[in-house]
Design an enzyme around this catalytic site. Structure first.
Site, PDB file in Angstrom:
ATOM      1  N   TYR A  58      -7.657 -29.511 -50.621  1.00 12.76           N
ATOM      2  CA  TYR A  58      -7.943 -28.807 -49.368  1.00 12.76           C
ATOM      3  C   TYR A  58      -9.451 -28.812 -49.174  1.00 12.76           C
ATOM      4  O   TYR A  58     -10.197 -28.385 -50.057  1.00 12.76           O
ATOM      5  CB  TYR A  58      -7.436 -27.369 -49.436  1.00 12.76           C
ATOM      6  CG  TYR A  58      -6.842 -26.868 -48.142  1.00 12.76           C
ATOM      7  CD1 TYR A  58      -7.541 -26.977 -46.947  1.00 12.76           C
ATOM      8  CD2 TYR A  58      -5.587 -26.280 -48.118  1.00 12.76           C
ATOM      9  CE1 TYR A  58      -6.997 -26.524 -45.766  1.00 12.76           C
ATOM     10  CE2 TYR A  58      -5.033 -25.810 -46.938  1.00 12.76           C
ATOM     11  CZ  TYR A  58      -5.740 -25.940 -45.758  1.00 12.76           C
ATOM     12  OH  TYR A  58      -5.207 -25.484 -44.591  1.00 12.76           O
ATOM     13  N   GLU A  60     -11.419 -27.824 -45.994  1.00  9.96           N
ATOM     14  CA  GLU A  60     -11.748 -27.344 -44.655  1.00  9.96           C
ATOM     15  C   GLU A  60     -13.261 -27.300 -44.481  1.00  9.96           C
ATOM     16  O   GLU A  60     -13.988 -26.791 -45.338  1.00  9.96           O
ATOM     17  CB  GLU A  60     -11.179 -25.939 -44.462  1.00  9.96           C
ATOM     18  CG  GLU A  60     -10.448 -25.764 -43.149  1.00  9.96           C
ATOM     19  CD  GLU A  60      -9.785 -24.404 -43.062  1.00  9.96           C
ATOM     20  OE1 GLU A  60      -8.735 -24.313 -42.443  1.00  9.96           O
ATOM     21  OE2 GLU A  60     -10.330 -23.453 -43.631  1.00  9.96           O
ATOM     22  N   ASP A 204     -12.135 -44.413 -24.438  1.00  9.51           N
ATOM     23  CA  ASP A 204     -10.970 -44.320 -25.310  1.00  9.51           C
ATOM     24  C   ASP A 204     -10.684 -45.737 -25.798  1.00  9.51           C
ATOM     25  O   ASP A 204     -10.014 -46.527 -25.142  1.00  9.51           O
ATOM     26  CB  ASP A 204      -9.775 -43.747 -24.555  1.00  9.51           C
ATOM     27  CG  ASP A 204      -8.586 -43.475 -25.467  1.00  9.51           C
ATOM     28  OD1 ASP A 204      -8.601 -43.968 -26.607  1.00  9.51           O
ATOM     29  OD2 ASP A 204      -7.644 -42.795 -25.037  1.00  9.51           O
ATOM     30  N   THR A 230      -8.703 -44.886 -32.762  1.00  9.36           N
ATOM     31  CA  THR A 230      -7.791 -44.751 -33.882  1.00  9.36           C
ATOM     32  C   THR A 230      -8.293 -45.634 -35.013  1.00  9.36           C
ATOM     33  O   THR A 230      -9.104 -46.536 -34.813  1.00  9.36           O
ATOM     34  CB  THR A 230      -6.362 -45.169 -33.509  1.00  9.36           C
ATOM     35  OG1 THR A 230      -6.385 -46.518 -33.012  1.00  9.36           O
ATOM     36  CG2 THR A 230      -5.784 -44.251 -32.451  1.00  9.36           C
ATOM     37  N   LYS A 233      -3.940 -49.678 -35.797  1.00  9.49           N
ATOM     38  CA  LYS A 233      -3.922 -50.796 -34.849  1.00  9.49           C
ATOM     39  C   LYS A 233      -4.673 -51.989 -35.439  1.00  9.49           C
ATOM     40  O   LYS A 233      -4.493 -52.329 -36.605  1.00  9.49           O
ATOM     41  CB  LYS A 233      -4.452 -50.345 -33.494  1.00  9.49           C
ATOM     42  CG  LYS A 233      -3.652 -49.184 -32.864  1.00  9.49           C
ATOM     43  CD  LYS A 233      -4.129 -48.870 -31.479  1.00  9.49           C
ATOM     44  CE  LYS A 233      -3.292 -47.793 -30.807  1.00  9.49           C
ATOM     45  NZ  LYS A 233      -3.477 -46.451 -31.385  1.00  9.49           N
ATOM     46  N   ARG A 239      -3.100 -44.360 -40.385  1.00 10.96           N
ATOM     47  CA  ARG A 239      -2.921 -43.682 -39.100  1.00 10.96           C
ATOM     48  C   ARG A 239      -3.877 -42.503 -39.030  1.00 10.96           C
ATOM     49  O   ARG A 239      -3.902 -41.656 -39.910  1.00 10.96           O
ATOM     50  CB  ARG A 239      -1.484 -43.206 -38.933  1.00 10.96           C
ATOM     51  CG  ARG A 239      -0.521 -44.357 -38.870  1.00 10.96           C
ATOM     52  CD  ARG A 239       0.777 -44.032 -38.192  1.00 10.96           C
ATOM     53  NE  ARG A 239       1.426 -45.292 -37.855  1.00 10.96           N
ATOM     54  CZ  ARG A 239       1.217 -45.965 -36.740  1.00 10.96           C
ATOM     55  NH1 ARG A 239       0.385 -45.487 -35.834  1.00 10.96           N
ATOM     56  NH2 ARG A 239       1.819 -47.116 -36.516  1.00 10.96           N
TER      57      ARG A 239
END
Length: 409
Positions: A58, A60, A204, A230, A233, A239
């Site tokens: 974790y 954060e 984008d 992203t 692709k 991903r």
């Protein structure tokens, strides 16, 4: 190592039910042609990072300022990822924490806009994404979107129309980018339009960013205030999403990701992104990116020979959109028949028409090692599957796919 054994052997004893699921998916990928424009095969190194011990951590916050202890290696992984992303794309700042492309777009809007602001973006019927104003998406609910389209005859963006809409609506931001536009946007034209009305320019670049990394597409970085992308692709990473911007917007972008829109970062995914950025910086990846485009152009031409109407007359990218109506089917029926023959792709909206077309891409098959000869063969298989019983084509499709296993024999 094969795709079939990559995961199934690890799970076989502990959870045979899930092992069977993963083995089945591996067989599906290996035995059919993956032509969805948004999909690709990651490298074994990327898969290894995804399954690493960082999945347990974790973390954060950001490197050097976490809300949890024990983050020294998580910090190192994220710093490597951001440094590689900045070097790869000549960016001043990168945020590699977004969980998806949509999450990256949400963060860009959160950093630059307020609810109710007007945004100019490509309309959904012409290739715009859900985050470009769909009423079912947060973007369409929180902001006032105005959509621009494409020329009815050429299928190309009409920059005069974009300029006129910008002058009429005075948007706070202009978005350039699409999920179904096979040509390169003219980023300089969008920059001029945004500057004229005092708007931010958001690119984008979820689809072309891998081509940008490989030098096979123009970069939006010199023109856009923020680039959303992203990491899968064409880029062949895990991903996920990322944001690129100048130093002046770095703090706003980071705060829009955390704490505004996300909590803990997925550190195993960030490590995998770092691996993918490192791979994309190699000459081999540059050759791959150019081959992806060459394959797409060849496939588009060969599909036209089979009777498909190719949107915009061709492609500059990995992506092809086409109307199968001349073969007597619409996009939905074509997708079903092609899937029955072992060729997996999507449907898409067609400009100025009620029917849907098909959208496909060459990133995955190029990763497998296919070239222009195979693109001609795939086009013939497309035509045969739509003109005859798809099951007659399935055997030949499977034979072709198995000649190019995604993870070797």
């Amino acid at each position: 190592m094969t795709a079939t054994t990559l995961h199934a052997d690890l799970l076989g004893r502990q959870d045979p039910q899930m092992a069977d699921v993963l083995a089945g998916e591996a067989r599906r990928q290996a035995g059919t042609l993956q032509l969805i424009a948004a999909e690709n095969f990651t490298s074994p190194a990327v898969l290894a990072a995804l399954g690493s011990a960082l999945v347990n951590k974790y973390a954060e916050g950001y490197p050097g300022s976490r809300y949890h202890g024990g983050c020294e290696y998580a910090d190192l992984a994220e710093r490597i990822a951001t440094e590689r992303a900045c070097a790869l794309f000549a960016a001043e700042h990168a945020n590699v924490q977004p969980h998806s492309g949509s999450a990256a777009v949400l963060a860009a809007y959160a950093a630059l806009l307020r609810p109710g602001d007007t945004v100019l973006a490509m309309g959904l019927p012409y290739g715009g994404h859900l985050t470009h104003g769909s009423p079912a998406n947060f973007s369409g609910r929180w902001f006032d979107f105005v959509g621009y389209g494409v020329d009815a005859e050429t299928g190309l963006i009409d920059y005069d129309e974009v300029q006129q809409l910008a002058r009429a609506h005075r948007p706070k931001a202009v978005v350039c980018g699409s999920i179904a536009y096979p040509r390169h946007p003219e980023y300089s034209a969008f920059r001029e339009i945004a500057d004229e009305v005092g708007a931010y320019l958001i690119a984008d670049a979820a689809h072309p960013i891998g081509l940008v990394a490989g030098g096979a597409a123009p970069s939006p970085l010199p023109y856009a205030d923020v680039v959303c992308a992203t990491t899968h692709k064409v880029l062949r990473g895990p991903r996920g999403g990322m944001l690129l911007c100048g130093a002046e917007l770095a703090e706003r972008i980071d705060r829009a990701v955390f704490p505004f829109s996300q909590g803990g970062a997925q550190m195993n995914s960030i490590a995998a992104k770092a691996v993918a950025f490192g791979e994309a910086a190699t000459p081999a990846f540059g050759s791959y990116a150019h081959k992806v485009v060459a394959n797409a152009r060849t496939l588009a031409g060969a599909l036209a020979d089979q009777g498909f109407a190719i949107t915009t007359g061709g492609t500059d990218t990995h992506l092809i959109t086409a109307d199968p109506a001349p073969l007597g089917v619409d996009g939905r029926a074509a997708r079903q028949r092609l899937a029955a023959a072992g060729m997996v792709l999507d449907t898409c909206a067609l400009p100025y028409g009620d029917q849907r077309g098909v959208r496909l891409g060459t990133a995955a098959v190029t990763t497998q090692g296919m070239g222009e000869d195979e693109m001609h063969r795939i086009a013939v298989l497309f035509g045969r599957a739509l003109r005859e019983e798809p099951s007659r084509t399935r055997t030949e499709v499977t034979e072709l796919a198995l000649q190019f296993p995604p993870y070797g024999q």
